[in-house]
Design a protein around this motif. Structure first.
Motif, mmCIF file in Angstrom:
data_model
loop_
_atom_site.group_PDB
_atom_site.id
_atom_site.type_symbol
_atom_site.label_atom_id
_atom_site.label_comp_id
_atom_site.label_asym_id
_atom_site.label_seq_id
_atom_site.Cartn_x
_atom_site.Cartn_y
_atom_site.Cartn_z
ATOM 1 N N CYS A 144 -45.609 -55.233 24.472
ATOM 2 C CA CYS A 144 -46.770 -55.185 25.817
ATOM 3 C C CYS A 144 -48.072 -54.789 25.464
ATOM 4 C CB CYS A 144 -46.224 -54.183 26.806
ATOM 5 S SG CYS A 144 -47.107 -53.872 28.143
ATOM 6 N N ARG A 145 -48.118 -53.760 24.361
ATOM 7 C CA ARG A 145 -49.290 -53.161 23.989
ATOM 8 C C ARG A 145 -50.079 -53.923 23.014
ATOM 9 N NH1 ARG A 145 -46.788 -48.503 22.147
ATOM 10 N NH2 ARG A 145 -47.346 -49.238 19.867
ATOM 11 N N ARG A 162 -50.793 -57.361 22.522
ATOM 12 C CA ARG A 162 -51.679 -58.382 22.656
ATOM 13 C C ARG A 162 -52.962 -58.112 23.686
ATOM 14 N NH1 ARG A 162 -47.852 -62.846 24.948
ATOM 15 N NH2 ARG A 162 -49.606 -63.983 25.243
ATOM 16 N N PRO A 163 -52.973 -57.357 24.891
ATOM 17 C CA PRO A 163 -54.243 -57.142 25.400
ATOM 18 C C PRO A 163 -54.950 -56.194 24.584
ATOM 19 C CG PRO A 163 -52.149 -55.974 26.592
ATOM 20 C CD PRO A 163 -51.587 -57.071 25.444
ATOM 21 N N LEU A 164 -54.344 -55.290 23.669
ATOM 22 C CA LEU A 164 -55.276 -54.501 22.982
ATOM 23 C C LEU A 164 -55.904 -55.222 21.653
ATOM 24 C CD1 LEU A 164 -53.041 -51.321 22.299
ATOM 25 C CD2 LEU A 164 -54.539 -51.821 24.058
ATOM 26 N N ASN A 169 -57.244 -58.326 22.163
ATOM 27 C CA ASN A 169 -58.075 -58.870 22.912
ATOM 28 C C ASN A 169 -59.625 -57.863 22.983
ATOM 29 O OD1 ASN A 169 -57.238 -61.500 23.091
ATOM 30 N ND2 ASN A 169 -56.139 -60.911 24.767
ATOM 31 N N VAL A 170 -59.026 -56.889 23.488
ATOM 32 C CA VAL A 170 -60.220 -55.937 23.708
ATOM 33 C C VAL A 170 -60.781 -55.508 22.444
ATOM 34 C CG1 VAL A 170 -60.661 -53.507 24.578
ATOM 35 C CG2 VAL A 170 -59.110 -55.070 25.767
ATOM 36 N N TRP A 171 -60.034 -55.252 21.411
ATOM 37 C CA TRP A 171 -60.512 -55.132 20.074
ATOM 38 C C TRP A 171 -61.523 -55.894 19.450
ATOM 39 C CZ3 TRP A 171 -61.685 -51.181 16.959
ATOM 40 C CH2 TRP A 171 -61.932 -51.615 15.725
ATOM 41 N N ILE A 210 -63.474 -57.649 21.372
ATOM 42 C CA ILE A 210 -64.739 -57.550 22.087
ATOM 43 C C ILE A 210 -65.452 -56.305 21.345
ATOM 44 C CG2 ILE A 210 -65.719 -56.248 24.268
ATOM 45 C CD1 ILE A 210 -64.813 -59.037 25.131
ATOM 46 N N GLY A 211 -64.783 -55.032 21.155
ATOM 47 C CA GLY A 211 -65.468 -54.257 20.163
ATOM 48 C C GLY A 211 -65.933 -54.906 18.960
ATOM 49 N N THR A 236 -69.042 -56.519 19.992
ATOM 50 C CA THR A 236 -70.190 -55.583 20.166
ATOM 51 C C THR A 236 -70.884 -55.236 19.032
ATOM 52 O OG1 THR A 236 -68.903 -55.085 21.966
ATOM 53 C CG2 THR A 236 -70.754 -53.609 21.475
ATOM 54 N N ILE A 237 -69.877 -54.858 17.842
ATOM 55 C CA ILE A 237 -70.561 -54.264 16.792
ATOM 56 C C ILE A 237 -71.465 -55.331 16.124
ATOM 57 C CG2 ILE A 237 -70.088 -53.485 14.309
ATOM 58 C CD1 ILE A 237 -67.314 -52.350 15.811
ATOM 59 N N ALA A 238 -70.994 -56.699 16.060
ATOM 60 C CA ALA A 238 -71.697 -57.833 15.322
ATOM 61 C C ALA A 238 -73.067 -57.866 16.050
ATOM 62 C CB ALA A 238 -70.999 -58.984 15.351
ATOM 63 N N PHE A 290 -73.088 -48.977 12.719
ATOM 64 C CA PHE A 290 -72.563 -50.216 13.230
ATOM 65 C C PHE A 290 -72.193 -51.103 11.695
ATOM 66 C CE2 PHE A 290 -71.981 -50.906 17.738
ATOM 67 C CZ PHE A 290 -72.311 -49.592 18.278
ATOM 68 N N GLN A 318 -68.477 -52.309 10.475
ATOM 69 C CA GLN A 318 -68.179 -53.787 10.308
ATOM 70 C C GLN A 318 -67.362 -53.552 8.933
ATOM 71 O OE1 GLN A 318 -71.621 -56.359 9.888
ATOM 72 N NE2 GLN A 318 -70.292 -57.685 11.564
ATOM 73 N N TRP A 360 -65.164 -46.491 18.816
ATOM 74 C CA TRP A 360 -64.638 -47.371 18.128
ATOM 75 C C TRP A 360 -64.380 -46.741 16.655
ATOM 76 C CZ3 TRP A 360 -62.567 -51.151 20.304
ATOM 77 C CH2 TRP A 360 -63.090 -51.869 21.559
ATOM 78 N N GLU A 369 -69.267 -52.032 28.464
ATOM 79 C CA GLU A 369 -68.045 -52.219 27.656
ATOM 80 C C GLU A 369 -67.150 -50.982 27.664
ATOM 81 O OE1 GLU A 369 -69.032 -53.920 23.842
ATOM 82 O OE2 GLU A 369 -67.365 -52.976 22.857
ATOM 83 N N PHE A 394 -58.350 -49.646 27.661
ATOM 84 C CA PHE A 394 -57.585 -50.108 26.330
ATOM 85 C C PHE A 394 -57.138 -49.098 25.696
ATOM 86 C CE2 PHE A 394 -59.066 -50.620 21.975
ATOM 87 C CZ PHE A 394 -58.022 -51.427 21.394
ATOM 88 N N TYR A 435 -49.849 -46.736 30.843
ATOM 89 C CA TYR A 435 -50.194 -48.025 31.401
ATOM 90 C C TYR A 435 -50.621 -47.836 32.771
ATOM 91 C CZ TYR A 435 -47.745 -49.264 27.419
ATOM 92 O OH TYR A 435 -47.312 -49.678 25.894
ATOM 93 N N GLN A 465 -61.400 -60.707 30.021
ATOM 94 C CA GLN A 465 -60.406 -59.758 29.212
ATOM 95 C C GLN A 465 -59.609 -58.773 30.141
ATOM 96 O OE1 GLN A 465 -59.897 -60.353 25.973
ATOM 97 N NE2 GLN A 465 -61.461 -61.957 26.486
ATOM 98 N N GLN A 520 -45.498 -57.851 31.592
ATOM 99 C CA GLN A 520 -44.616 -57.268 30.992
ATOM 100 C C GLN A 520 -43.663 -56.333 31.750
ATOM 101 O OE1 GLN A 520 -44.269 -57.584 27.848
ATOM 102 N NE2 GLN A 520 -42.299 -55.975 27.946
#
Lengths: 197, 624
Positions: free
Chosen positions: A9-10, A12-14, A16-18, A20-21, A24-26, B229, B233, B263, B293, B300, B308, B602, B613
């Motif tokens: 459960c943890r 797949r969504p994680l 996706n968000v990662w 995003i992170g 963002t960095i890029a 950053f 990376q 991050w 964000e 997350f 959860y 997202q 789930q």
């Protein structure tokens, strides 16, 4: 059930968000590492439009300046023809002993202008700017010009002093400059009148 | 202040101080300076007050009247500089090119090209900037040469030639005012060129240096965020953390640093610590992209910690906020498309012609402006807004002339009528004074005087008293003559004596009286000559003045359509510029909306995953 830990459960969504992170960095790096804007086609189109408009605005500014000049020339020739024109300028040379506040100008015992100087104008005078105090008309012949300067002298003392001059107006334009200078020996200001033409 | 806007401001300071270096130097040394033409001093008076439009107008008017006899070249150079400052760089370029073609000294020529290159770069004309830079021959003075290298490097980076830019920037001295910006760009150029390690090392060094002022502190924050950053990376989270920790707690980069710290901590598997940073960030203004964000990052991290329920609650909260913000962005876009943005942005702008240095510092409190902080920091938007503001000023100026011109027309008509009315009277008076009778009288006087001089006729110039005495003596002489021998000899002798005395007095006074008479005759000649000149001038004026009036009228008539056409163009351009500003704003808002939409997707995905789930777990659970 939601508070139960479950690795499946943890994950797949994680992830996706990662993503995003990392995105963002890029993106942050892109914005920080570029002194120029590189935001896609819209931005390029906008830049192109800016340039087109900027060129047109430049042309317009240039033409307005030229029109403004022609209008000033017309105004001067119409209102102040050379045969009668007199212009009185004011300048400050150093000006350590005198801080100018205002000037009253009289021609033939009649006040033609009384000008108060702002701080900004004073600074411009001290840097070498010359102020056209008066632009007017005079008949040919002799005229008496008197100027009264008001301001602060040394030690913040109020100061008012006059200077005078007899000018002979002929058929040509007459330019007169009133100069405020420092008189070092006496630690006082002095006022000088100069006839340019 | 961005690097680019910093450069813009510094460029102009140096352009102008360089262009009028003699004045600037004089001001610094407090030495008395010599302005040899008062009209040049008048231009400086407005120039020093940054009233460039007025200064330029005065300068061009004085040039028309040829009033710069001693400052002709300086004035033209100053005109070029002011046109640059007024954003008219194409004409400024032509002026510099003309000065160069006219054989200006190499130092002046190089400086002209250099300033031209910088302004072209600042206005986004990259190719033209490179062309101008290529015209510089030899070296510029040390300080300018460093700037030239920075500018050249920026242009190379613009073309993606990072390695060449890096090589160029290595020459910039560490202690120059340009050093930090140059080194920042060098670090960036190295990283971009793939030389990550030396680039990062340079940025790290720069990120540790103490900052003397707010500007340098802001730059250091920017360096540390960029470095942090970059390291993130490159999967060097520990080092990234160290760099991001150096960012100040209150500054433009703080939110980005907090996000990055989160991050970094997450990369180091310190999820609880990541939450601390993101929770702090979440409390801040939602308009910032880093805060937006963090709304996603917090649930997350909670999910990663296995919380959860809280995670779901935060996702749902984020979803609400994103949708709310997207609705508000839509409203902002609608308001901007209604064309209200430009005037709104300049609502509180009271200054008239501050020109080059003017920037919008604060956004007005209105829905259209709410999301434009990012845009306001951008060079393109500020430049576009400045152009709009200049257009507003031009429109006001042109409207003023449109009001004044008919007044001049009326004035001219009044003068023409007055002239027509007074001319006949004046001509009649002049004709009377300049009549043939007067001239004949003068000729008779001249002949009489000539005869008197020729005859030495002192009696003719006798004064009134002598004239009376002469008449009385003549009567006595006639009486004595009639009496003949009966006359008393003593009386005869007395009359003779009196006659002798009178003749003597007149003879003695004669030379002075003769000179006086000649002088009076000359004065009479002058009066008659002046009268003739006056009459001739009047006759000439009868011919020329109507032509002069016609010429003035023609000029006014020619200027009027020019003025009208420019008014229309200025208004059209203001509308187009306003639309362009709106477009820039809409592009920015659309990008922000897209980002929020991505976040929202997202969120929906994560929430669905969690519910999915949960449902499958419930289904799989054995019945009690």
């Amino acid at each position: 059930m939601l508070n139960q830990r479950d690795s499946h459960c943890r994950t797949r969504p994680l992830s996706n968000v990662w993503r995003i992170g990392t995105l963002t960095i890029a993106l942050t790096l892109l914005s920080l590492f570029s002194p120029f804007s590189v935001r896609a086609a819209d931005q390029a189109a906008a830049t192109s439009q800016f340039k087109t408009l900027d060129t047109k605005i430049q042309d317009l500014k240039q033409e307005v300046l030229e029109l403004n000049r022609d209008l000033f020339v017309l105004e001067e020739e119409l209102l102040f023809p050379a045969s009668t024109q007199i212009a009185v300028f004011l300048s400050v040379d150093t000006g350590t002993f005198f801080s100018l506040e205002s000037v009253e100008l009289k021609i033939d015992n009649k006040t033609v202008t009384h000008y108060l100087y702002t701080e900004r104008e004073n600074a411009a005078l001290h840097r070498g700017g010359v102020h056209r105090l008066y632009l007017g008309n005079l008949r040919t012949g002799k005229h008496e010009l008197v100027a009264f300067f008001t301001g602060k002298g040394t030690h913040e003392r109020d100061y008012r002093l006059g200077t005078s001059l007899v000018v002979e107006k002929d058929a040509d334009t007459k330019f007169i400059e009133l100069k405020i200078r420092d008189k070092q020996q006496k630690l006082q200001p002095e006022f000088e009148v100069k006839v340019w033409k | 202040m961005t690097l680019r806007s910093f450069l813009a401001a510094r460029i102009l300071v140096l352009v102008l101080s360089g262009l009028i270096s003699s004045q600037a130097a004089a001001a610094r040394s407090a030495e008395p300076r010599v302005v040899k033409d008062p009209h040049y001093g008048e231009v400086l008076f407005y120039f020093y007050q940054q009233q460039y439009f007025t200064a330029l107008s005065r300068l061009m008017t004085a040039q028309h009247f040829n009033q710069f006899q001693h400052h002709a070249d300086e004035a033209e150079l100053l005109r070029g500089g002011m046109l640059l400052s007024y954003g008219v760089h194409l004409e400024a370029g032509r002026i510099f090119e003309r000065l160069i073609a006219q054989g200006a000294a190499p130092a002046v020529r190089n400086r002209a090209w250099f300033y031209l290159a910088k302004i072209r770069y600042q206005r986004g004309y990259v190719q033209e900037a490179e062309q101008a830079l290529a015209q510089i021959e030899g070296k510029l003075p040390a300080e300018l040469d460093e700037e030239r290298q920075i500018l050249h490097a920026l242009l190379l980076m613009q073309r993606g030639e990072y390695r060449a830019a890096a090589d160029l920037l290595k020459n910039v001295a560490g202690n120059s005012p340009w050093s930090r910006y140059g080194r920042y760009n060098l670090g960036v150029a190295l990283v971009r060129a793939g030389e990550t390690q030396p680039g990062i090392a340079l940025l790290d060094q720069l990120g540790r240096e103490p900052a003397q002022d707010e500007e340098m502190a802001s730059l250091r924050d920017k360096v540390n965020v960029a470095l942090g950053f970059s390291l993130l990376q490159a999967d060097r989270a520990e080092e990234a953390k160290a760099s991001l920790e150096r960012v100040r707690l209150s500054g433009l980069m703080t939110n980005k640093a907090l996000l990055g710290m989160g991050w970094a901590q997450l990369s180091l598997n310190r999820t609880e610590r990541a939450l601390v940073y993101w929770e702090e960030l979440r409390q801040r203004g939602i308009l910032d992209s880093a805060v937006q964000e963090s709304m996603l990052a917090v649930p997350f991290a909670l999910g990663k910690l296995g919380a959860y329920r809280q995670s779901l609650e935060r996702y749902e909260e984020a979803s609400r906020l994103y949708e709310q913000e997207m609705t508000q962005i839509d409203q902002s876009v609608a308001a901007i498309r209604a064309g209200k943005l430009s005037e709104l942005l300049l609502r509180d702008d009271t200054s008239e012609e501050d020109g080059w240095f003017w920037t919008l510092e604060k956004l007005p409190d209105a829905p259209e402006a709410r999301y434009l902080v990012q845009l306001m920091a951008g060079h393109d938007f500020q430049e576009a807004l400045k152009n709009y503001r200049d257009l507003r000023f031009l429109i006001a100026r042109l409207d003023q002339w449109a009001h004044d011109l008919p007044v001049y027309e009326d004035m001219l008509a009044t003068r023409r009528a007055g002239f027509r009315e007074r001319l006949p009277q004046s001509l009649t008076a002049a004709r009377e004074r300049d009549s043939a009778a007067h001239k004949e009288a003068r000729d008779r006087l001249r002949d009489t005087l000539a005869r008197i001089i020729l005859d030495d006729d002192a009696e003719a110039l006798a004064n009134e008293r002598e004239h009376d005495q002469g008449l009385r003596l003549a009567r006595l002489e006639r009486l004595l003559e009639r009496q003949g021998s009966a006359t008393d000899p003593d009386t005869v002798e007395r009359v003779r004596l009196l006659r002798g005395l009178l003749t003597w007095d007149q003879a003695v006074a004669f030379p002075a009286r003769r000179w006086e008479a000649q002088h009076s005759l000359q004065e009479l000649d002058k009066v008659l000559d002046d009268t003739r000149s006056w009459r001739e001038a009047l006759s000439q004026a009868r011919e020329t003045m109507p032509r002069e009036f016609d010429a003035f009228e023609a000029r006014i008539q020619a200027l009027t359509p020019r003025l009208r056409a420019l008014q229309a163009r200025a208004r059209d351009l203001a509308v187009a510029q306003s639309a362009h500003l709106g477009e820039l704003a809409v592009i920015e808002l659309t990008a922000q909306r897209e980002r929020l939409a991505t976040y929202l997707t997202q969120v929906h995905f994560a929430v669905a995953q969690i519910y999915d789930q949960s449902a499958s777990e419930t289904k799989e659970a054995p019945a009690p």
